[in-house]
Motif scaffolding. Structure first.
Motif, mmCIF file in Angstrom:
data_model
loop_
_atom_site.group_PDB
_atom_site.id
_atom_site.type_symbol
_atom_site.label_atom_id
_atom_site.label_comp_id
_atom_site.label_asym_id
_atom_site.label_seq_id
_atom_site.Cartn_x
_atom_site.Cartn_y
_atom_site.Cartn_z
ATOM 1 N N ALA B 132 12.374 31.668 -52.194
ATOM 2 C CA ALA B 132 11.758 30.578 -51.299
ATOM 3 C C ALA B 132 12.229 30.435 -49.977
ATOM 4 C CB ALA B 132 11.768 29.365 -52.318
ATOM 5 N N PHE B 133 13.635 30.362 -49.950
ATOM 6 C CA PHE B 133 14.315 29.984 -48.534
ATOM 7 C C PHE B 133 13.932 31.062 -47.477
ATOM 8 C CE2 PHE B 133 17.256 28.371 -45.753
ATOM 9 C CZ PHE B 133 18.196 29.287 -45.224
ATOM 10 N N VAL B 134 13.996 32.381 -48.032
ATOM 11 C CA VAL B 134 13.754 33.624 -47.018
ATOM 12 C C VAL B 134 12.229 33.415 -46.644
ATOM 13 C CG1 VAL B 134 13.534 35.964 -47.102
ATOM 14 C CG2 VAL B 134 15.307 35.026 -47.994
ATOM 15 N N LEU B 135 11.371 32.933 -47.630
ATOM 16 C CA LEU B 135 9.829 32.896 -47.210
ATOM 17 C C LEU B 135 9.762 31.808 -46.276
ATOM 18 C CD1 LEU B 135 8.004 33.295 -50.386
ATOM 19 C CD2 LEU B 135 7.934 34.863 -48.445
ATOM 20 N N ALA B 136 10.449 30.841 -46.348
ATOM 21 C CA ALA B 136 10.318 29.917 -45.235
ATOM 22 C C ALA B 136 10.858 30.077 -43.780
ATOM 23 C CB ALA B 136 11.304 28.452 -45.809
ATOM 24 N N TRP B 137 11.991 30.962 -43.943
ATOM 25 C CA TRP B 137 12.303 31.455 -42.439
ATOM 26 C C TRP B 137 11.346 32.426 -42.066
ATOM 27 C CZ3 TRP B 137 14.910 29.798 -38.730
ATOM 28 C CH2 TRP B 137 16.124 28.823 -39.019
ATOM 29 N N LEU B 138 10.582 33.024 -42.945
ATOM 30 C CA LEU B 138 9.580 34.233 -42.602
ATOM 31 C C LEU B 138 8.363 33.452 -42.126
ATOM 32 C CD1 LEU B 138 9.109 37.098 -42.490
ATOM 33 C CD2 LEU B 138 8.237 36.847 -44.683
ATOM 34 N N ALA B 139 8.058 32.419 -42.789
ATOM 35 C CA ALA B 139 6.775 31.646 -42.343
ATOM 36 C C ALA B 139 6.905 30.981 -40.535
ATOM 37 C CB ALA B 139 6.693 30.400 -43.357
ATOM 38 N N PHE B 140 7.894 30.956 -40.222
ATOM 39 C CA PHE B 140 8.154 30.222 -38.913
ATOM 40 C C PHE B 140 7.687 31.001 -37.981
ATOM 41 C CE2 PHE B 140 9.700 28.724 -35.191
ATOM 42 C CZ PHE B 140 10.748 29.212 -34.685
ATOM 43 N N PRO B 141 8.353 32.468 -37.873
ATOM 44 C CA PRO B 141 7.665 33.072 -36.672
ATOM 45 C C PRO B 141 6.249 33.654 -36.899
ATOM 46 C CG PRO B 141 9.113 34.474 -38.027
ATOM 47 C CD PRO B 141 9.296 33.175 -38.460
ATOM 48 N N LEU B 142 5.888 33.742 -38.112
ATOM 49 C CA LEU B 142 4.308 34.088 -38.335
ATOM 50 C C LEU B 142 3.401 32.864 -38.077
ATOM 51 C CD1 LEU B 142 4.500 36.152 -41.900
ATOM 52 C CD2 LEU B 142 4.276 36.912 -39.800
ATOM 53 N N THR B 143 3.834 31.680 -38.350
ATOM 54 C CA THR B 143 2.915 30.751 -37.874
ATOM 55 C C THR B 143 2.965 30.498 -36.376
ATOM 56 O OG1 THR B 143 4.818 29.100 -38.615
ATOM 57 C CG2 THR B 143 2.801 29.204 -39.820
ATOM 58 N N LEU B 144 4.114 30.750 -35.786
ATOM 59 C CA LEU B 144 4.365 30.545 -34.267
ATOM 60 C C LEU B 144 3.350 31.952 -33.712
ATOM 61 C CD1 LEU B 144 5.606 28.734 -32.453
ATOM 62 C CD2 LEU B 144 7.296 30.488 -32.283
ATOM 63 N N ILE B 145 3.423 33.019 -34.172
ATOM 64 C CA ILE B 145 2.546 34.103 -33.610
ATOM 65 C C ILE B 145 1.145 33.924 -33.920
ATOM 66 C CG2 ILE B 145 2.007 36.451 -33.747
ATOM 67 C CD1 ILE B 145 4.800 36.956 -34.562
ATOM 68 N N SER B 146 0.946 33.262 -34.953
ATOM 69 C CA SER B 146 -0.545 33.003 -35.280
ATOM 70 C C SER B 146 -1.126 31.915 -34.363
ATOM 71 C CB SER B 146 -0.776 32.576 -36.693
ATOM 72 O OG SER B 146 -2.080 31.990 -36.899
ATOM 73 N N GLY B 147 -0.265 30.903 -34.011
ATOM 74 C CA GLY B 147 -0.724 29.813 -33.077
ATOM 75 C C GLY B 147 -0.936 30.209 -31.704
ATOM 76 N N PHE B 148 0.105 31.110 -31.034
ATOM 77 C CA PHE B 148 -0.044 31.664 -29.920
ATOM 78 C C PHE B 148 -1.507 32.792 -29.831
ATOM 79 C CE2 PHE B 148 3.212 29.589 -28.164
ATOM 80 C CZ PHE B 148 4.555 30.332 -28.339
ATOM 81 N N ILE B 149 -1.588 33.189 -30.990
ATOM 82 C CA ILE B 149 -2.981 34.001 -30.899
ATOM 83 C C ILE B 149 -4.095 33.136 -30.776
ATOM 84 C CG2 ILE B 149 -4.632 35.453 -32.343
ATOM 85 C CD1 ILE B 149 -2.177 36.847 -33.379
ATOM 86 N N TYR B 150 -4.218 32.114 -31.562
ATOM 87 C CA TYR B 150 -5.323 31.040 -31.264
ATOM 88 C C TYR B 150 -5.101 30.332 -29.841
ATOM 89 C CZ TYR B 150 -6.260 31.344 -36.065
ATOM 90 O OH TYR B 150 -6.692 31.581 -37.468
ATOM 91 N N ILE B 151 -4.070 30.179 -29.213
ATOM 92 C CA ILE B 151 -4.149 29.785 -27.690
ATOM 93 C C ILE B 151 -4.978 30.781 -26.952
ATOM 94 C CG2 ILE B 151 -2.612 29.235 -25.970
ATOM 95 C CD1 ILE B 151 -0.728 27.832 -27.586
ATOM 96 N N VAL B 152 -4.548 31.973 -27.348
ATOM 97 C CA VAL B 152 -5.114 33.126 -26.488
ATOM 98 C C VAL B 152 -6.521 33.477 -26.667
ATOM 99 C CG1 VAL B 152 -4.874 35.651 -25.760
ATOM 100 C CG2 VAL B 152 -2.880 34.180 -25.829
ATOM 101 N N LEU B 153 -7.050 33.364 -27.931
ATOM 102 C CA LEU B 153 -8.113 33.745 -28.402
ATOM 103 C C LEU B 153 -9.277 32.837 -27.965
ATOM 104 C CD1 LEU B 153 -8.697 35.791 -30.508
ATOM 105 C CD2 LEU B 153 -8.942 34.099 -32.470
ATOM 106 N N ARG B 154 -10.395 33.558 -27.532
ATOM 107 C CA ARG B 154 -11.600 33.283 -26.918
ATOM 108 C C ARG B 154 -12.710 33.547 -27.756
ATOM 109 N NH1 ARG B 154 -12.211 31.252 -21.495
ATOM 110 N NH2 ARG B 154 -10.300 31.534 -20.208
ATOM 111 N N LYS B 155 -13.629 32.593 -27.840
ATOM 112 C CA LYS B 155 -15.042 32.727 -28.520
ATOM 113 C C LYS B 155 -15.869 33.667 -27.738
ATOM 114 C CE LYS B 155 -18.480 31.237 -31.481
ATOM 115 N NZ LYS B 155 -19.148 30.138 -32.192
ATOM 116 N N LYS B 156 -16.137 34.908 -28.067
ATOM 117 C CA LYS B 156 -17.254 35.753 -27.471
ATOM 118 C C LYS B 156 -18.430 35.914 -28.170
ATOM 119 C CE LYS B 156 -13.938 38.395 -24.562
ATOM 120 N NZ LYS B 156 -13.403 39.928 -24.469
ATOM 121 N N GLU B 157 -19.384 36.600 -27.505
ATOM 122 C CA GLU B 157 -20.448 36.897 -28.099
ATOM 123 C C GLU B 157 -20.667 38.385 -28.138
ATOM 124 O OE1 GLU B 157 -23.912 37.841 -30.166
ATOM 125 O OE2 GLU B 157 -22.010 36.451 -30.626
#
Lengths: 242, 157
Positions: B132-157
């Motif tokens: 669980a400790f390892v998963l917590a440290w793994l979750a940090f960069p994954l959520t950060l990357i996911s957050g940055f993707i949402y910052i960059v992502l735009r809704k297109k049609e």
């Protein structure tokens, strides 16, 4: 079925059949409502009496656990609930079972209006009766607790003729340093952050609502961005002032 | 575009699952027979688990709170993402989704750092960090990357 016991909805339906030419008189309607209220009242009182007649056992209340620092005074509260009036023969008794012991010893007894405090056991000169039996309070005060006082205290109250009931236990923990209770800090942090979140969301919607109500005057831009709108209006207001 | 959308959703769901497991599983430290933190102190004895509550250390409760908050914020950001997917104007950014996801990653980071710094020393050879400790440290960069993707992502049609 006699008319007084016709179930509620049917009675109303039969009355509210819409015939346009006929007006139901107000006195008939009020009589209807009165009958319904009386029947509901009768039902409720029957239910309550049924509950009351079944539960004549006395219920004794104490805390679940008490935590105390070494050397402080601890008040062990004991109260009871009984359907009878508080009788003058009400009795309270406290027993103490140290941690690891099998038997409990008696340390306090209140009967016939006189409290009898332990004068020979582990709590001699350290216990005081601070309760008020006429108000159903049989609490005792333990002064200057020590690690040897760790254990289970049992309070038993009897209110003649209501004597059937089980006593209630309170565990005493004596610490050098009172630890933070489990989950207090956790709950506090979660509560504060979620509270801030809800506050920010509420403020956001409030600002949107105020803008929509034209409390802040808006200059309409293509995308309807509120930020640009407010700045535009501020510039417009600053212009004429200069 | 559909591929990017699917990949983003999969990443977000992976984050959510990792956060849930890390928060709820009681395996931040393990001692061979006994696994403890974040919530209980359980010892395995002949197939039975003998559990007691963890000591009420202040830092442990802070880690509990931060992990729970990170999971909640990740969940909220996922719900926001689904909402904004349908209600956002064309060309708009998934702003609120990104904010909540970045906040979730910050909370996970704080919780993992506090736990790493404050957890007691290793007493013997079997003492090790749990999954669980390892998963917590793994979750940090994954959520950060996911957050940055949402910052960059735009809704297109």
């Amino acid at each position: 079925m006699p008319s007084g016991l016709i179930p509620f909805p049917f009675h109303l339906f039969s009355f509210h059949h819409p015939s346009l030419s006929r007006n139901p008189s107000h006195t008939d309607l009020r009589g209807e409502q009165r009958e319904i209220m009386l029947s509901v009242l009768a039902l409720t009182s029957v239910v309550l009496l049924g509950i009351a007649s079944q539960t004549t056992a006395i219920v004794v209340y104490t805390s679940w656990e008490r935590h105390a620092l070494v050397g402080t005074d601890v008040r062990l509260s004991c109260s009871f609930f009984s359907w009878q009036w508080t009788s003058p023969d009400v009795t309270f008794s406290w027993h103490y079972r140290p941690d690891g012991a099998k038997e409990a010893i008696s340390i306090f007894h209140y009967a016939g209006g006189i409290p009898y405090v332990d004068t020979k056991g582990p709590f001699r000169d350290r216990m005081e009766f601070v309760g008020n039996p006429s108000r159903r309070d049989g609490s005792i005060l333990l002064k200057n607790v020590d690690f040897a006082d760790n254990g289970t205290f049992t309070c038993d109250a009897k209110n003649p003729p209501d004597i059937a009931g089980s006593p209630s236990h309170v565990r005493l923990f004596v610490f050098e340093k009172v630890p933070v209770q489990a989950g207090v800090i956790t709950g506090a942090i979660i509560g504060v952050v979620l509270g801030l979140l809800i506050l920010i969301v509420a403020i956001y919607y409030l600002m949107r609502f105020l803008v929509a109500r034209r409390v802040f005057s808006l200059s309409m831009s293509k995308h309807g961005r509120k930020g640009k709108g407010k700045e535009g209006s501020q510039q417009k207001q600053a212009g004429p002032l200069k | 575009m559909l591929a990017i959308l699917l990949a983003t959703i999969v990443l977000h769901l992976t984050d959510l699952i990792i956060l849930f497991i890390s928060t709820c599983a009681n395996a931040w430290r393990t001692d061979g027979v006994r696994n403890y933190h974040l919530w209980y102190d359980c010892t395995q004895k002949n197939g039975e688990a003998d559990c007691s509550g963890t000591s009420d250390a202040d830092w442990l409760q802070a880690v509990q709170a931060l992990m729970v908050l990170a999971t909640i914020f990740c969940l909220i950001s996922f719900i926001f993402f689904l909402c904004q997917l349908f209600t956002l104007v064309k060309g708009g950014r998934f702003f609120f989704t990104a904010v909540f996801q970045v906040l979730a990653s910050l909370f996970v980071m704080s919780g993992a750092i506090i736990y790493t710094v404050m957890s007691p020393e290793m007493k013997n050879e079997n003492d090790a960090y749990g999954y669980a400790f390892v998963l917590a440290w793994l979750a940090f960069p994954l959520t950060l990357i996911s957050g940055f993707i949402y910052i960059v992502l735009r809704k297109k049609e």
